[in-house]
Design a protein around this motif. Sequence first.
Motif, mmCIF file in Angstrom:
data_model
loop_
_atom_site.group_PDB
_atom_site.id
_atom_site.type_symbol
_atom_site.label_atom_id
_atom_site.label_comp_id
_atom_site.label_asym_id
_atom_site.label_seq_id
_atom_site.Cartn_x
_atom_site.Cartn_y
_atom_site.Cartn_z
ATOM 1 N N GLY A 492 7.039 15.859 -10.186
ATOM 2 C CA GLY A 492 8.261 16.389 -9.600
ATOM 3 C C GLY A 492 9.246 16.873 -10.652
ATOM 4 N N ASN A 493 10.370 17.420 -10.186
ATOM 5 C CA ASN A 493 11.364 18.018 -11.080
ATOM 6 C C ASN A 493 12.627 17.174 -11.233
ATOM 7 O OD1 ASN A 493 9.745 20.368 -11.336
ATOM 8 N ND2 ASN A 493 10.540 21.121 -9.379
ATOM 9 N N GLY A 494 12.673 16.039 -10.582
ATOM 10 C CA GLY A 494 13.918 15.284 -10.562
ATOM 11 C C GLY A 494 13.849 13.955 -11.280
ATOM 12 N N LYS A 495 14.669 13.022 -10.825
ATOM 13 C CA LYS A 495 14.793 11.707 -11.440
ATOM 14 C C LYS A 495 14.075 10.656 -10.597
ATOM 15 C CE LYS A 495 19.352 12.731 -13.427
ATOM 16 N NZ LYS A 495 20.780 12.299 -13.467
ATOM 17 N N TYR A 496 13.801 9.534 -11.231
ATOM 18 C CA TYR A 496 13.223 8.402 -10.519
ATOM 19 C C TYR A 496 14.253 7.882 -9.505
ATOM 20 C CZ TYR A 496 9.387 7.903 -13.917
ATOM 21 O OH TYR A 496 8.268 8.094 -14.689
ATOM 22 N N PRO A 497 13.826 7.216 -8.451
ATOM 23 C CA PRO A 497 14.793 6.655 -7.489
ATOM 24 C C PRO A 497 15.532 5.453 -8.059
ATOM 25 C CG PRO A 497 12.562 5.983 -6.920
ATOM 26 C CD PRO A 497 12.424 6.978 -8.049
ATOM 27 N N GLU A 523 10.942 8.326 -1.749
ATOM 28 C CA GLU A 523 9.997 8.793 -0.728
ATOM 29 C C GLU A 523 9.340 7.626 -0.010
ATOM 30 O OE1 GLU A 523 9.067 11.691 0.518
ATOM 31 O OE2 GLU A 523 10.484 12.845 -0.678
ATOM 32 N N GLY A 524 9.267 6.489 -0.671
ATOM 33 C CA GLY A 524 8.633 5.320 -0.077
ATOM 34 C C GLY A 524 8.812 4.114 -0.971
ATOM 35 N N TYR A 525 8.147 3.018 -0.558
ATOM 36 C CA TYR A 525 8.317 1.750 -1.263
ATOM 37 C C TYR A 525 6.965 1.041 -1.339
ATOM 38 C CZ TYR A 525 13.074 2.880 0.114
ATOM 39 O OH TYR A 525 14.251 3.541 0.313
ATOM 40 N N ASN A 526 6.762 0.383 -2.456
ATOM 41 C CA ASN A 526 5.571 -0.443 -2.628
ATOM 42 C C ASN A 526 6.014 -1.890 -2.747
ATOM 43 O OD1 ASN A 526 2.721 -0.841 -3.017
ATOM 44 N ND2 ASN A 526 3.145 -1.249 -5.175
ATOM 45 N N LEU A 536 1.688 -10.988 -8.785
ATOM 46 C CA LEU A 536 1.928 -10.349 -7.492
ATOM 47 C C LEU A 536 0.714 -9.475 -7.176
ATOM 48 C CD1 LEU A 536 5.701 -9.351 -7.837
ATOM 49 C CD2 LEU A 536 4.685 -11.566 -7.221
ATOM 50 N N TYR A 537 -0.372 -10.123 -6.781
ATOM 51 C CA TYR A 537 -1.656 -9.447 -6.648
ATOM 52 C C TYR A 537 -1.842 -8.713 -5.319
ATOM 53 C CZ TYR A 537 -3.236 -11.938 -10.851
ATOM 54 O OH TYR A 537 -3.379 -12.412 -12.134
ATOM 55 N N ASN A 538 -0.944 -8.934 -4.354
ATOM 56 C CA ASN A 538 -1.014 -8.209 -3.083
ATOM 57 C C ASN A 538 0.062 -7.141 -3.045
ATOM 58 O OD1 ASN A 538 -1.601 -11.415 -2.096
ATOM 59 N ND2 ASN A 538 -3.125 -9.874 -1.612
ATOM 60 N N SER A 539 -0.195 -6.079 -2.273
ATOM 61 C CA SER A 539 0.808 -5.017 -2.160
ATOM 62 C C SER A 539 0.682 -4.318 -0.812
ATOM 63 C CB SER A 539 0.664 -4.003 -3.299
ATOM 64 O OG SER A 539 -0.598 -3.361 -3.262
ATOM 65 N N TRP A 540 1.774 -3.674 -0.414
ATOM 66 C CA TRP A 540 1.845 -2.967 0.871
ATOM 67 C C TRP A 540 2.705 -1.733 0.666
ATOM 68 C CZ3 TRP A 540 1.316 -6.160 5.795
ATOM 69 C CH2 TRP A 540 1.248 -5.337 6.931
ATOM 70 N N LEU A 541 2.086 -0.560 0.706
ATOM 71 C CA LEU A 541 2.794 0.698 0.483
ATOM 72 C C LEU A 541 3.266 1.262 1.818
ATOM 73 C CD1 LEU A 541 1.851 3.396 -2.064
ATOM 74 C CD2 LEU A 541 2.461 4.087 0.231
ATOM 75 N N ILE A 542 4.557 1.600 1.896
ATOM 76 C CA ILE A 542 5.109 2.074 3.160
ATOM 77 C C ILE A 542 5.980 3.309 2.933
ATOM 78 C CG2 ILE A 542 5.087 -0.204 4.256
ATOM 79 C CD1 ILE A 542 8.033 -0.451 3.699
ATOM 80 N N TYR A 543 6.055 4.115 3.984
ATOM 81 C CA TYR A 543 6.921 5.289 4.023
ATOM 82 C C TYR A 543 7.864 5.159 5.218
ATOM 83 C CZ TYR A 543 3.396 7.460 0.958
ATOM 84 O OH TYR A 543 2.539 7.747 -0.066
ATOM 85 N N ASP A 564 9.216 -1.946 -5.102
ATOM 86 C CA ASP A 564 9.312 -0.794 -6.004
ATOM 87 C C ASP A 564 9.621 0.457 -5.196
ATOM 88 O OD1 ASP A 564 8.376 -2.632 -7.911
ATOM 89 O OD2 ASP A 564 6.284 -2.043 -7.559
ATOM 90 N N ALA A 565 10.601 1.216 -5.618
ATOM 91 C CA ALA A 565 10.912 2.506 -4.992
ATOM 92 C C ALA A 565 10.175 3.607 -5.759
ATOM 93 C CB ALA A 565 12.412 2.762 -5.011
ATOM 94 N N PHE A 566 9.706 4.611 -5.020
ATOM 95 C CA PHE A 566 9.015 5.710 -5.706
ATOM 96 C C PHE A 566 9.339 7.034 -5.034
ATOM 97 C CE2 PHE A 566 6.087 4.321 -2.395
ATOM 98 C CZ PHE A 566 5.593 5.509 -1.869
ATOM 99 N N ASN A 567 9.147 8.090 -5.800
ATOM 100 C CA ASN A 567 9.283 9.444 -5.269
ATOM 101 C C ASN A 567 8.345 10.368 -6.057
ATOM 102 O OD1 ASN A 567 10.616 9.901 -7.702
ATOM 103 N ND2 ASN A 567 12.653 10.019 -6.789
ATOM 104 N N GLU A 568 8.585 11.655 -5.975
ATOM 105 C CA GLU A 568 7.704 12.631 -6.622
ATOM 106 C C GLU A 568 7.711 12.522 -8.147
ATOM 107 O OE1 GLU A 568 9.780 15.866 -5.073
ATOM 108 O OE2 GLU A 568 8.679 15.980 -3.167
ATOM 109 N N ASN A 569 8.722 11.855 -8.681
ATOM 110 C CA ASN A 569 8.892 11.820 -10.126
ATOM 111 C C ASN A 569 8.331 10.563 -10.775
ATOM 112 O OD1 ASN A 569 10.684 14.256 -9.952
ATOM 113 N ND2 ASN A 569 11.931 12.800 -8.798
ATOM 114 N N GLY A 570 8.222 9.491 -10.005
ATOM 115 C CA GLY A 570 7.690 8.267 -10.571
ATOM 116 C C GLY A 570 8.099 7.038 -9.790
#
Length: 581
Positions: A492-497, A523-526, A536-543, A564-570
Amino acid sequence: MPRSIICNPLNLDYKYQELSTGDIQNVIFRESADPTVVLFNNSYLLFSSMTGGIWWSDDLVTWEFVERSELPIYDYAPDVRELNGYIYFSASSNLNTCSLFRSKDPINEPFEEVTELFPFWDPHLFCDDDGSVYLYWGCSNKEPIYGIQLDNESFQPVSEKISLIKADTENHGWERTGVNNDPNWFEDEYSKMVADHVGTAPFIEGAFMNKYEGKYYLQYAAPATERNTYADGVYIGEGPLGPFTYCSHSPFSSKPGGFITGAGHGSTFKDKVGNWWHAATMRIGINHTMERRIGIFPAGFDQDGILFCNQNFADYPFEIPSYKKDPQCINPKFMLLSHNKPVHASSETDNFPALNVTNEDIRSIWVANTNNPGENVYVDLGELMKVSAIQVNFSDFQIPFVKRIESEYFRNQHSKRFINMDSGNIRYYLEGSTNLKDWEMIVDKSETDLSLCNDFILMDTEKEFRYIRLTCLKMPYNQKFSVSDIRIFGTGNGKYPEEVSPTLRLDVNNSIIISWENQSSAEGYNVRYGIEPGKLYNSWLIYDQSSITLNGLNKGQKYYVAVDAFNENGITYGKVHSVNE
């Protein structure tokens, strides 16, 4: 661009099966599940249910298919194990005596039958370091997983069967059925009808054994293959038949969220350079409950001997390392650029709109009005972005049932089925543009003989595009064009969330409610969680949501959580919190 990058579900030519249960159901769908992967003679062999043969690979990236009609290809859950220079094969049948087959060269030579055993379901053969051989089996919501020792030459039982693993939903929340491990939550009326018929007890199934540093890791799947929470847990023992102790970090393999869910009934194997991997079953379940795919995930044993998988962003592209690497350090190679971006299509069918193409849900689809070559759909990224890879996920939509001569079908008590090895190909081409006028070819598959429904295209170098267009030319069975998602990956072209600070609250049945303030830049959260702050061996990715309830936890354990918050940039990694802070 390194060519060792893959994206789950695996890019395989999944086979169609034509299934008839008389007046109840006549349906055509793709299925591949219950994978066993072994490294044999420097090649990886992948066996899975309803495939009709073997996929093999030199690198876990590119796979080729070999038909093996001499095997019982209509028996579920094929298991393979290397023993004395042979690959031994068995599969499931509760009604008939199951046989053991072997081959010295499975890619080039047929299997031969070795011996008959007894009826079983979900078998797994294990050979210990001293040459002793054991068989594990079980797939039931009433019976446990059993184990037995076999003679290492005749393969006949030399001990009594032992009950090894039973369901324990009181203490193991992840074994509970229902959506998100909630036994009272059903996705539709059909799921509720099935539960009313067979009950809500979980299926305990899919045994698999690894030995690591003198310990025996007996793995198993629960609660049901049709659930988003289908996962693998593990018991650790002092011997091949126990006694075994439940590992409270279970499930060690789970993928309840994201684009495609499920990570149960699998196999754990070591690659050529010493890295561990876990292959498992991933769910679609729209055209039929058993509509499934295969995923491979980084795995390992930590310093305390805990078996785990890294399933953070497990359906994003990642690299297969060519050297020994910490599985926790295998991260997404690119970020998703296409989530909820505008979509334009040449046509669309009611209830199956084009906007489904970017909603990150393999279970919702776009369907064109026709199967005419030239139907197309394009994604608008909103601005020029650096594109590195694209995953095109084709679906199937109301394929008219094919009537064959009766001798072509495999029959059992309630149904007949046919695995179609030549169902036709998926032909298309993919283009990119900066301005909607000038289009550049990204990949041209207008003459391919393959039928890759989860086709992953890795570009030679990243390139700036705003628009990505898919033009459909041909589908198997001449069905209408249908696509679940066009997933565009890059930078992406922007900043991390901004960093997320969650609130944790205990709920009934040892559940934890996690909520946080929605970040407009995310964009979503892990959601990562586990029973130790450094594990923290389990995870759940959601939008598209800012809270989640974790029902699949182990009773009596303190849990730690990071969001963890994420978007197009990281990815912006969150701090670790405990439930009573």
